[in-house]
Motif scaffolding. Structure first.
Motif, mmCIF file in Angstrom:
data_model
loop_
_atom_site.group_PDB
_atom_site.id
_atom_site.type_symbol
_atom_site.label_atom_id
_atom_site.label_comp_id
_atom_site.label_asym_id
_atom_site.label_seq_id
_atom_site.Cartn_x
_atom_site.Cartn_y
_atom_site.Cartn_z
ATOM 1 N N GLU A 115 0.835 -1.204 0.000
ATOM 2 C CA GLU A 115 0.000 0.000 0.000
ATOM 3 C C GLU A 115 0.866 1.249 0.000
ATOM 4 O O GLU A 115 0.620 2.197 -0.769
ATOM 5 C CB GLU A 115 -0.921 -0.001 1.221
ATOM 6 C CG GLU A 115 -1.834 1.220 1.275
ATOM 7 C CD GLU A 115 -2.784 1.188 2.454
ATOM 8 O OE1 GLU A 115 -2.878 2.211 3.167
ATOM 9 O OE2 GLU A 115 -3.451 0.152 2.661
ATOM 10 N N PHE A 116 1.884 1.290 0.847
ATOM 11 C CA PHE A 116 2.774 2.452 0.892
ATOM 12 C C PHE A 116 3.436 2.686 -0.461
ATOM 13 O O PHE A 116 3.567 3.824 -0.917
ATOM 14 C CB PHE A 116 3.855 2.240 1.959
ATOM 15 C CG PHE A 116 3.346 2.270 3.370
ATOM 16 C CD1 PHE A 116 2.269 3.067 3.738
ATOM 17 C CD2 PHE A 116 3.954 1.493 4.337
ATOM 18 C CE1 PHE A 116 1.808 3.088 5.045
ATOM 19 C CE2 PHE A 116 3.499 1.510 5.646
ATOM 20 C CZ PHE A 116 2.418 2.306 6.008
ATOM 21 N N THR A 117 3.867 1.610 -1.100
ATOM 22 C CA THR A 117 4.528 1.720 -2.397
ATOM 23 C C THR A 117 3.586 2.304 -3.445
ATOM 24 O O THR A 117 3.978 3.187 -4.233
ATOM 25 C CB THR A 117 5.033 0.336 -2.848
ATOM 26 O OG1 THR A 117 5.971 -0.170 -1.895
ATOM 27 C CG2 THR A 117 5.701 0.413 -4.216
ATOM 28 N N LEU A 118 2.354 1.832 -3.458
ATOM 29 C CA LEU A 118 1.378 2.313 -4.433
ATOM 30 C C LEU A 118 0.995 3.771 -4.177
ATOM 31 O O LEU A 118 0.829 4.553 -5.118
ATOM 32 C CB LEU A 118 0.129 1.427 -4.398
ATOM 33 C CG LEU A 118 0.322 -0.001 -4.921
ATOM 34 C CD1 LEU A 118 -0.906 -0.852 -4.610
ATOM 35 C CD2 LEU A 118 0.591 0.008 -6.424
ATOM 36 N N ALA A 129 2.577 -9.539 -3.457
ATOM 37 C CA ALA A 129 3.756 -10.355 -3.730
ATOM 38 C C ALA A 129 4.267 -10.101 -5.149
ATOM 39 O O ALA A 129 5.471 -9.999 -5.389
ATOM 40 C CB ALA A 129 3.434 -11.825 -3.513
ATOM 41 N N ALA A 130 3.316 -10.002 -6.091
ATOM 42 C CA ALA A 130 3.696 -9.727 -7.477
ATOM 43 C C ALA A 130 4.334 -8.352 -7.610
ATOM 44 O O ALA A 130 5.298 -8.161 -8.368
ATOM 45 C CB ALA A 130 2.471 -9.835 -8.377
ATOM 46 N N LEU A 131 3.798 -7.392 -6.850
ATOM 47 C CA LEU A 131 4.358 -6.031 -6.869
ATOM 48 C C LEU A 131 5.779 -6.033 -6.330
ATOM 49 O O LEU A 131 6.664 -5.376 -6.869
ATOM 50 C CB LEU A 131 3.471 -5.114 -6.034
ATOM 51 C CG LEU A 131 3.911 -3.650 -5.928
ATOM 52 C CD1 LEU A 131 3.863 -2.973 -7.294
ATOM 53 C CD2 LEU A 131 3.017 -2.892 -4.945
ATOM 54 N N THR A 132 6.018 -6.819 -5.279
ATOM 55 C CA THR A 132 7.342 -6.914 -4.691
ATOM 56 C C THR A 132 8.339 -7.498 -5.674
ATOM 57 O O THR A 132 9.475 -7.037 -5.815
ATOM 58 C CB THR A 132 7.311 -7.768 -3.403
ATOM 59 O OG1 THR A 132 6.392 -7.167 -2.472
ATOM 60 C CG2 THR A 132 8.690 -7.877 -2.788
ATOM 61 N N VAL A 133 7.906 -8.555 -6.404
ATOM 62 C CA VAL A 133 8.763 -9.192 -7.400
ATOM 63 C C VAL A 133 9.060 -8.213 -8.538
ATOM 64 O O VAL A 133 10.207 -8.110 -9.022
ATOM 65 C CB VAL A 133 8.088 -10.454 -7.954
ATOM 66 C CG1 VAL A 133 8.884 -10.980 -9.154
ATOM 67 C CG2 VAL A 133 7.984 -11.521 -6.875
ATOM 68 N N ALA A 134 8.040 -7.451 -8.942
ATOM 69 C CA ALA A 134 8.211 -6.504 -10.051
ATOM 70 C C ALA A 134 9.218 -5.413 -9.704
ATOM 71 O O ALA A 134 9.915 -4.893 -10.566
ATOM 72 C CB ALA A 134 6.855 -5.867 -10.393
ATOM 73 N N ARG A 135 9.298 -5.060 -8.427
ATOM 74 C CA ARG A 135 10.247 -4.032 -7.996
ATOM 75 C C ARG A 135 11.658 -4.579 -8.026
ATOM 76 O O ARG A 135 12.614 -3.865 -8.149
ATOM 77 C CB ARG A 135 9.914 -3.559 -6.580
ATOM 78 C CG ARG A 135 8.608 -2.761 -6.498
ATOM 79 C CD ARG A 135 8.296 -2.401 -5.064
ATOM 80 N NE ARG A 135 9.310 -1.513 -4.532
ATOM 81 C CZ ARG A 135 9.502 -1.279 -3.240
ATOM 82 N NH1 ARG A 135 8.765 -1.914 -2.336
ATOM 83 N NH2 ARG A 135 10.429 -0.434 -2.808
#
Length: 280
Positions: A34-37, A274-280
């Protein structure tokens, strides 16, 4: 003839009740996503957004603090920590200090724009959730917070409603527990045990307030240990835990849709996070 296997409805209630408490790593993962988005949304609008990562220890402490009173019979913990911190004020974080410094560099008009970008425009239609015993909880429908949560949770409105009910459940559940005769009897036994040790308190909460008023020190720890020992001897917290579980199941039965949505939407969000973390 009964086989000892729970009825499907009871099994489902227990499964949903178990899912009301997000495991710390999931809580940590969702907060970070959430913080990242939010930060990405703010950056697109030309603004900075500051946040500190939710540590695993902090995620674990959140749930532990909510249920601390269920473990009043932990004598070893009482020796280490006394009754625990009763001052729940949270210290200012480094991210909050950096945010304050950043906002101080903006003109009044830009600060106002920063707030609108983050929280949405004044007068926007709000998502409102009525929770009995708590009141009306509101969430914005515009701004970067709303945008981030929509991307993360999918059905944002449904998630807000489910989250509001689930995170507020401790109040009605504990109220129901305190109305049970067995809870009152166990507290009376605890009080009698404490009197035998020269302490006069109606319940552990009163003892904790007394310890807090006297300040940290050997006397406060001694009182906490006596309370925990009497709790263990009289079975007060054991009774409390049993009643809490029973009343939580009753709460889930009465709020089945919200409990179901909470579990489903958070599982789906964890996959996106999890997908967002991998994409980063």
């Amino acid at each position: 003839m009964s086989t000892g296997t729970p009825e499907p409805a009871s099994a489902e209630l227990r499964r949903l009740a178990d899912g009301l408490n997000l495991v710390p790593r999931t809580r940590q993962l969702l907060a970070e996503a959430e913080f990242t988005l939010v930060a990405a949304c703010m950056a697109k609008k030309g603004f900075a957004y500051f946040y500190g990562p939710l540590t695993l220890d902090a995620a674990m402490a959140t749930e532990e603090n909510r249920t601390r009173e269920l473990r009043g019979d932990d004598v070893d913990r009482a020796r280490r920590e006394g009754f625990g911190a009763t001052d729940q004020r949270r210290p200012t974080t480094d991210a909050e200090r950096r945010e304050s410094a950043y906002l101080a560099t903006l003109s009044p008009a830009r600060r106002d724009a920063w707030i609108r970008t983050l929280h949405g425009d004044p007068g926007q239609q709000m998502i409102k959730v009525e929770v009995r015993g708590v009141g009306t909880l509101e969430a914005p429908t515009t701004g970067c917070f709303a945008s981030a949560r929509t991307e993360l949770y999918g059905d944002y409105k449904k998630w807000v409603r489910a989250d509001a009910f689930v995170t507020s459940r401790y109040l009605p559940v504990n109220e129901a527990v305190r109305k049970q005769p067995s809870y009152a009897r166990s507290t009376q036994r605890w009080s009698a045990c404490m009197r035998a040790n020269s302490y006069r308190f109606a319940d552990p909460a009163e003892a904790a307030r007394s310890a807090d008023a006297t300040g940290d020190g050997p006397a406060a720890v001694q009182l906490a240990v006596a309370s925990a020992a009497c709790d263990r001897k009289t079975g007060r917290s054991r009774t409390h835990r049993e009643l809490f579980q029973q009343q939580t199941l009753q709460w889930v039965k009465e709020h089945h849709a919200q409990a179901l949505d909470f579990g489903l939407l958070n599982r789906q969000a964890a996959g996106r996070a999890a997908a967002l973390t991998v994409a980063r």
